[in-house]
Write an enzyme that holds these catalytic residues in place. Structure first.
Site, PDB file in Angstrom:
ATOM      1  N   THR A 186       0.889  -1.157   0.000  1.00  0.00           N
ATOM      2  CA  THR A 186       0.000   0.000   0.000  1.00  0.00           C
ATOM      3  C   THR A 186       0.925   1.204   0.000  1.00  0.00           C
ATOM      4  O   THR A 186       2.081   1.085   0.394  1.00  0.00           O
ATOM      5  CB  THR A 186      -0.856   0.008   1.291  1.00  0.00           C
ATOM      6  OG1 THR A 186      -1.721  -1.128   1.291  1.00  0.00           O
ATOM      7  CG2 THR A 186      -1.700   1.249   1.421  1.00  0.00           C
ATOM      8  N   ASP A 222      -8.589  -2.210   4.133  1.00  0.00           N
ATOM      9  CA  ASP A 222      -8.695  -1.116   5.105  1.00  0.00           C
ATOM     10  C   ASP A 222      -8.433   0.252   4.477  1.00  0.00           C
ATOM     11  O   ASP A 222      -8.843   1.270   5.034  1.00  0.00           O
ATOM     12  CB  ASP A 222      -7.719  -1.347   6.262  1.00  0.00           C
ATOM     13  CG  ASP A 222      -6.266  -1.328   5.803  1.00  0.00           C
ATOM     14  OD1 ASP A 222      -5.960  -1.899   4.735  1.00  0.00           O
ATOM     15  OD2 ASP A 222      -5.425  -0.738   6.501  1.00  0.00           O
TER      16      ASP A 222
END
Lengths: 403, 403
Positions: B214, B245
């Site tokens: 990420t 998330d």
């Protein structure tokens, strides 16, 4: 053990908590251990316009809440899990066209129905969620399946539906979600939008009921496990692809055995920004607030950001909080009290209940508006009190039995 | 005012914080007010296998992080907002095929690329997020647009892309996101999955780098406003429709001027269940923890649930924390210190830095593995220390100027 169940449209001042079942023991056996179990549900903050509420509709809303409470509580009573209880209660509300979830979902600006749902297990902090599903009859069952059978927490759109299909979850045509009232609400909002854009200045009364709604449940089971479940069609006239707080763990749904289980309803965007459901838990865990203080605090944060709505929360002791800042919130709860405690008939009238805060005309008006519009006054209170009164639904005697 | 910038692959023990810039004033003007500004970025927890890291690749990773830091810090230095800085830094990393976001996104089990991103403004607690977008060149820009130009916080799938199109955001063909390495990682994971299912027992080394990654940035601007931004291609071989998330406000991204800005990376499901980013904030706000303690605590909760990953956080004083529990985390930061503080060269060697904790062979090994695999040792430390050392990147002298 005796028990009864109480459900109420506006049984108390917003934010007031229900006394935990465990604090009152049946008179016939004061030393008997009373397992703390409890269930609370909501059918959305933002209730129907008073002028549109007929006695028949009132009965229907009431019956829907009762069915959901019964479905969930029957599971808890038999020793089932809070996860199963919340899922069952939410499923009933999804099947009821009166509530904005499943069958009664609102329409997007494109005239489609897109639903979100989530569920969380407070014991293992496991969760499942689905976003923007269009053909799932019961999104809450799919959320549960995501939790139980996938390596993921959240699935959306076609991917979520493919997973559903592969796992035997019922898919339906979009027609299944058509309800005239929701369609009319979309047309009203579109007309209001058009008029605003053209500066025509026509007056449209857009109510909370027109705008949003959600269903949810929180529960505590006999093993002390908390769970929360929430499901929604979102907001009327939302942009396609809009995801609200409902499937966002921490925002619309959260459960943690150490603190509480929470399900929110209202302007989802504000609940996301406030991380509302987790905020309730954090306030309890790190500031030591009681569930009703924490719930009210978190909702106040939402309000400060500009959001309206409400939430339901239950803590590990079975204490329930149901605050809201809209004109009403369809809701109900069940406890194992041998009799409905006095504060389920709590009334915004200082004289009737000395422990009530100073009489707030605005609040009382809101209360009455909601109350009158959605539920008949059935209490045996003095006439003066009955105006703003509320009532708990006592389940029929056949349901009163030893557990 | 003098400044310099420091970026590091593994510049310190995980969890160690960087001293706030404001605490050190330039020697030539000790009374001059030093506005606290700061920026931290990550390129994902879970770094490339050591055996696959060539000097050329190392330079490329390093250059990518530097470009992102420079892009973000140039904005802060000119008095721009933390929102703009984090968006700019993340955009650079999205355009870099080495990182799992935008251009370098991993593949789903269906061989497609589906991206998530979000951004949050700590001043107004505003946020924007997108989930499961397939044709957006820079998802972080779309997340920002959702925040700025839509009534919503989160949009997904086709709805998000329609909104992008209507607002001039660049859409690209899925081919744009093809990188051989990510494709190979998918094939490796599929082969491992197949072998596991058949019980063949072939050994596959699936690294954190294969599984996830990420990019993210957190910043503090001269007005004291915090912001966080995160973007990802998700996890390799994820189910189509899986949302991690990253776009979940409170889980992968959170910012609040009262506390901190946070961006997470790792096994997204666990960060959602821990509501990790908001947990950091809550621990600071309600338990009074420092940013590094809160960041470590929140990450520990993720680990207890079974998740690996890391996060970056910056507080309102410019303190930065960058804990992780994987074998490495690509990351860097910029501060206004006249010289890089000693702890940016912090080494897992008790002798070199007396304030270091007892030497942990496992941790040191992990550190070395990561370090050697991803960055050359450039410090002028003693040879014995250099083995596990790390280095801050000092921007060229031309960038050192009065602000």
């Amino acid at each position: 053990m005796l028990f009864n169940a109480a459900a109420s449209g506006l049984a108390q001042k917003p934010g007031q908590s229900v006394k935990p079942a465990s604090e009152i023991r049946p008179d016939n056996n004061p030393n008997m251990e009373t397992k703390k179990i409890g269930l609370a549900i909501h059918g959305g903050a933002g209730t129907i316009e008073r002028s549109k509420m007929t006695p028949e509709k009132e009965r229907e809303y009431r019956a829907g809440l009762e069915r959901a409470l019964t479905a969930g509580y029957e599971i808890l009573k038999r020793g089932g899990s809070s996860l199963d209880a919340t899922e069952a209660a939410v499923r009933v509300l999804e099947d009821d066209p009166h509530f904005n979830a499943g069958r009664g979902s609102v329409f997007t600006s494109a005239g489609t129905n897109e639903m979100d749902a989530s569920i969380m297990d407070g014991k293992a902090l496991k969760a499942g969620a689905v976003g923007s599903v269009q053909h799932i009859k019961n999104p809450i069952n799919l959320a549960r399946l995501v939790m139980d059978k996938s390596p993921h927490v959240m699935l959306d759109c076609a991917g979520a539906e493919a997973f559903a299909k592969a796992n035997g979850i019922e898919l339906v045509d979009q027609k299944y979600f058509f309800t005239q009232e929701r369609w009319d609400a979309l047309q009203k909002m579109k007309a209001a939008e058009k008029d605003r854009a053209s500066g025509a200045g026509t007056s449209f009364l857009i109510t909370d009921q027109d705008r949003h709604g959600t269903v949810g449940a929180v529960a505590l089971d006999k093993d002390g496990n908390l769970a929360a479940a929430t499901s929604t069609g979102g907001t009327t006239n939302k942009m396609p692809g809009r995801i609200g707080d409902t499937p966002v763990i921490g925002a619309g749904t959260y459960a943690n055995n150490q603190t509480c289980a929470v399900s929110c309803t209202g302007d989802g965007e504000y609940f996301i920004r406030a991380v509302a459901a987790h905020e309730v838990s954090a306030l309890m865990q790190y500031r030591g607030l009681k569930v009703q203080e924490a719930a009210q605090d978190a909702l106040d944060t939402v309000k400060q950001l500009g959001g309206t709505g409400g939430l339901i929360a239950i803590d590990k002791n079975g204490e329930i909080a149901l605050p809201f800042n809209t004109n009403g919130m369809y809701r109900g709860w069940v406890s194992r009290l041998p009799l409905a405690p006095p504060d389920t008939n709590w009334i915004l009238n200082k004289k009737t209940f000395p422990d009530a805060p100073a009489f707030d005309t605005n609040a009382a008006t809101q209360c009455c508006q909601h109350f009158r519009s959605s539920f008949r006054v059935l209490t045996k209170k003095p006439a003066s009190a009955r105006r703003c009164g509320s009532r708990s639904i006592i389940l029929p005697p056949t349901r009163r039995k030893a557990n």
